[in-house]
Design a protein around this motif. Structure first.
Motif, mmCIF file in Angstrom:
data_model
loop_
_atom_site.group_PDB
_atom_site.id
_atom_site.type_symbol
_atom_site.label_atom_id
_atom_site.label_comp_id
_atom_site.label_asym_id
_atom_site.label_seq_id
_atom_site.Cartn_x
_atom_site.Cartn_y
_atom_site.Cartn_z
ATOM 1 N N ARG A 285 0.831 -1.207 0.000
ATOM 2 C CA ARG A 285 0.000 0.000 0.000
ATOM 3 C C ARG A 285 0.869 1.262 0.000
ATOM 4 O O ARG A 285 0.543 2.248 -0.646
ATOM 5 N N ARG A 286 1.955 1.228 0.766
ATOM 6 C CA ARG A 286 2.844 2.393 0.787
ATOM 7 C C ARG A 286 3.391 2.673 -0.609
ATOM 8 O O ARG A 286 3.433 3.837 -1.058
ATOM 9 N N THR A 287 3.825 1.625 -1.328
ATOM 10 C CA THR A 287 4.351 1.802 -2.678
ATOM 11 C C THR A 287 3.289 2.386 -3.596
ATOM 12 O O THR A 287 3.569 3.284 -4.413
ATOM 13 N N PRO A 396 8.946 7.582 6.381
ATOM 14 C CA PRO A 396 8.827 6.226 6.939
ATOM 15 C C PRO A 396 7.438 5.904 7.485
ATOM 16 O O PRO A 396 7.028 4.740 7.489
ATOM 17 N N VAL A 397 6.707 6.917 7.962
ATOM 18 C CA VAL A 397 5.413 6.650 8.592
ATOM 19 C C VAL A 397 4.427 6.012 7.619
ATOM 20 O O VAL A 397 3.499 5.305 8.035
ATOM 21 N N LEU A 398 4.617 6.204 6.316
ATOM 22 C CA LEU A 398 3.700 5.616 5.334
ATOM 23 C C LEU A 398 3.765 4.092 5.330
ATOM 24 O O LEU A 398 2.863 3.432 4.813
ATOM 25 N N ARG A 399 4.829 3.514 5.913
ATOM 26 C CA ARG A 399 4.894 2.055 6.010
ATOM 27 C C ARG A 399 3.755 1.498 6.856
ATOM 28 O O ARG A 399 3.407 0.316 6.742
ATOM 29 N N ALA A 400 3.198 2.336 7.736
ATOM 30 C CA ALA A 400 2.101 1.871 8.589
ATOM 31 C C ALA A 400 0.862 1.496 7.779
ATOM 32 O O ALA A 400 -0.033 0.817 8.290
ATOM 33 N N LEU A 401 0.783 1.932 6.513
ATOM 34 C CA LEU A 401 -0.328 1.506 5.662
ATOM 35 C C LEU A 401 -0.363 -0.009 5.497
ATOM 36 O O LEU A 401 -1.420 -0.578 5.204
ATOM 37 N N ASP A 402 0.789 -0.672 5.660
ATOM 38 C CA ASP A 402 0.877 -2.111 5.472
ATOM 39 C C ASP A 402 0.785 -2.885 6.776
ATOM 40 O O ASP A 402 0.949 -4.111 6.778
ATOM 41 N N GLU A 403 0.513 -2.205 7.893
ATOM 42 C CA GLU A 403 0.342 -2.895 9.170
ATOM 43 C C GLU A 403 -1.028 -3.561 9.238
ATOM 44 O O GLU A 403 -1.979 -3.114 8.574
ATOM 45 N N PRO A 404 -1.182 -4.616 10.057
ATOM 46 C CA PRO A 404 -2.507 -5.208 10.261
ATOM 47 C C PRO A 404 -3.462 -4.186 10.876
ATOM 48 O O PRO A 404 -3.025 -3.256 11.558
ATOM 49 N N PRO A 405 -4.778 -4.326 10.657
ATOM 50 C CA PRO A 405 -5.752 -3.375 11.200
ATOM 51 C C PRO A 405 -5.692 -3.311 12.724
ATOM 52 O O PRO A 405 -5.636 -4.341 13.398
ATOM 53 N N ARG A 406 -5.688 -2.112 13.266
ATOM 54 C CA ARG A 406 -5.766 -1.935 14.716
ATOM 55 C C ARG A 406 -7.196 -2.073 15.218
ATOM 56 O O ARG A 406 -7.440 -2.579 16.302
ATOM 57 N N HIS A 434 -5.282 -9.136 4.812
ATOM 58 C CA HIS A 434 -4.321 -8.180 5.346
ATOM 59 C C HIS A 434 -2.966 -8.800 5.622
ATOM 60 O O HIS A 434 -2.198 -8.285 6.410
ATOM 61 N N ARG A 435 -2.658 -9.919 4.967
ATOM 62 C CA ARG A 435 -1.350 -10.514 5.198
ATOM 63 C C ARG A 435 -0.295 -9.677 4.473
ATOM 64 O O ARG A 435 -0.603 -8.811 3.676
ATOM 65 N N ASP A 436 0.956 -9.952 4.781
ATOM 66 C CA ASP A 436 2.031 -9.176 4.197
ATOM 67 C C ASP A 436 2.011 -9.265 2.680
ATOM 68 O O ASP A 436 1.689 -10.312 2.107
ATOM 69 N N PRO A 437 2.409 -8.210 1.962
ATOM 70 C CA PRO A 437 2.410 -8.233 0.512
ATOM 71 C C PRO A 437 3.415 -9.261 -0.005
ATOM 72 O O PRO A 437 4.434 -9.511 0.644
ATOM 73 N N PRO A 438 3.221 -9.788 -1.209
ATOM 74 C CA PRO A 438 2.021 -9.598 -2.017
ATOM 75 C C PRO A 438 0.825 -10.344 -1.453
ATOM 76 O O PRO A 438 1.001 -11.285 -0.713
ATOM 77 N N GLY A 439 -0.343 -9.903 -1.875
ATOM 78 C CA GLY A 439 -1.562 -10.524 -1.383
ATOM 79 C C GLY A 439 -2.399 -9.617 -0.535
ATOM 80 O O GLY A 439 -3.315 -10.060 0.125
ATOM 81 N N GLN A 440 -2.118 -8.295 -0.542
ATOM 82 C CA GLN A 440 -2.942 -7.381 0.230
ATOM 83 C C GLN A 440 -4.212 -7.056 -0.526
ATOM 84 O O GLN A 440 -4.221 -6.975 -1.738
ATOM 85 N N GLY A 441 -5.297 -6.807 0.243
ATOM 86 C CA GLY A 441 -6.540 -6.421 -0.394
ATOM 87 C C GLY A 441 -6.741 -4.957 -0.322
ATOM 88 O O GLY A 441 -6.069 -4.286 0.409
#
Length: 441
Positions: A285-287, A396-406, A434-441
């Motif tokens: 998602r960050r990319t 760097p904070v944009l990496r949080a887009l790829d974290e699991p839902p809080r 919501h697993r690690d990329p690839p495979g994100q929805g």
């Protein structure tokens, strides 16, 4: 699991039809109002003043829009929003016929029409989960349709506005727009859904609820960063649609071409938003966010050179296509990082950040055009947007887009059985999505 009971698609169709009409009305007004001002005054500064007059109420009202919806009720807020829009738009040609228009009247009526728009948008979105439930639709499907309808509205609206201005003039065009808003009121009035009124636990008050939402957004680094990025981008981009492009095509006497340019942007945005789900399965998602921001900036610089018209159409489509994933990604961040009880207020606060710098951008664009000329002013704003995108890309904070839902959406209605939140949870927020990329929805 979707609840049992008779399937009723009518409420969902009514909500989406009202969204379509309201969005088309706003899209037509985006073209008609600056055209009317430029036709009467010939001043890009005056057009910027009117654009700012619509943006400032959006800033103030969007800040409290989520709290307003919770205090007044969802259906009632949607009705009031479109009714105010209908009255304010119809009043412009009515006053012109009765006493004659001046810039002050246009500014006042444009501001009145804009003041309740964010609350209406929020209200229609909060009606969506209940409408999806009674239609037995998964909320993901309903959300996708809703975003597509909203994008389609702004695809159709500017083009319709340009064609109507060319055919009957800007004043009569506003009568048609008012009729569309009135029809949206009638459609929402026919909606019957559980949870369409006030929630069981409304905020303590307008200010208290708004402050609660503000605190939450500011303390979350990702939401705060997204809010600030979009604030800067919107401030630099809105004058393009509201001042620079109208000024260029007014000088050429080509309202239909202005409408076509705005339609190309909207068409690209619809495709980009729909494609973002597929892209999210292949890249992070960050990319995706970084690509969207940078390509938008590059394409806007290309448009700012004011190339031949076919090239302008191409750049406009690329701008929309590139920026299309940004809003879905921002929505994803809000949905997965915000507790259910605060979602309405957080949406309102995030929207207010989007509008915050709009008035400054509008007010600066007119004098820039008159001081530097149209092309240099356009290049200056487009270059600034590209620089902002390049600065935001490595954060760097944009990496949080790829974290699991809080905070995945909570079950709708809690123990009361009211339909207040997204449904159904088990299918829509499965861990596999919501697993690690690839495979994100």
């Amino acid at each position: 699991m979707i609840r049992s009971g008779p399937r009723r698609r009518t409420p969902l169709l009514l909500v989406e039809a009202a969204t379509l009409l309201s969005g088309i009305g706003n899209g037509v007004a985006t073209v008609a109002l600056p055209w009317l001002v430029l036709e009467r005054t010939g001043s890009a500064t005056a057009a910027g003043v009117v654009a700012a007059a619509t943006a400032l109420p959006l800033l103030l009202s969007s800040l409290v829009s989520g709290t307003v919806v919770d205090l007044l009720g969802r259906r009632r807020t949607a009705l009031a929003s479109d009714a105010l829009s209908a009255v304010s738009v119809a009043a412009i040609p009515a006053l012109d016929a009765l006493v004659g228009l001046n810039l002050g009247w246009i500014v006042a009526l444009a501001a009145l029409g804009a003041v309740f728009d964010p609350a209406g948008l929020t209200a229609r979105e909060t009606l969506l989960p209940a409408a999806a439930q009674v239609a037995r639709w998964r909320i993901e499907r309903a959300n996708g349709i809703h975003e597509a309808v909203w994008g389609l509205a702004f695809l159709i609206g500017p083009g319709v506005g340009g064609v109507l201005i060319a055919a009957i003039g800007p004043g009569p065009t506003l009568w048609v727009t008012a009729a569309g808003f009135a029809l949206a009121v009638a459609l929402i009035a026919a909606v019957r859904l559980p949870g369409a009124g006030r929630p069981e636990r409304p905020p303590a008050g307008l200010w208290a609820g708004t402050v609660e939402g503000l605190r939450f957004v500011w303390r979350d680094r990702l939401l705060r960063t997204i809010a600030l990025i979009t604030m800067v981008l919107v401030a630099l981009y809105l004058p393009v649609e509201g001042v620079l492009l109208p000024a260029w095509f007014v000088a050429q006497g080509e309202p239909a071409r202005l409408g076509a340019i705005l339609m190309a942007m909207s068409a690209g945005a619809v495709v980009g938003a729909l494609a973002s789900g597929t892209a999210g399965r292949r890249i992070r998602r960050r990319t995706l966010m970084v690509i969207a921001l940078v390509v938008t900036g590059v394409a806007l610089v290309g448009l700012a050179t004011l190339p031949p018209y076919p090239a302008m159409l191409g750049f406009a489509a690329v701008i929309g296509l590139a920026y299309g994933p940004v809003n879905p990604l921002a929505n994803y961040a809000m949905q997965t990082r915000t507790p259910e009880r605060l979602r309405g207020r957080v949406v309102g606060v995030m929207t207010s950040f989007t509008y915050a710098a709009g008035p400054a951008g509008y007010l600066a664009a007119g004098p820039l055009v008159e001081w530097l000329g149209l092309r240099p002013a356009f290049l200056l704003l487009a270059g600034a947007l590209l620089v902002a995108a390049l600065v935001a890309a490595p954060l760097p904070v944009l990496r949080a887009l790829d974290e699991p839902p809080r905070h995945p959406p909570a079950p709708a209605g809690g123990t009361s059985g009211r339909v207040e939140g997204p449904l159904p949870l088990g299918e829509q927020w499965a861990p596999s999505a919501h697993r690690d990329p690839p495979g994100q929805g």
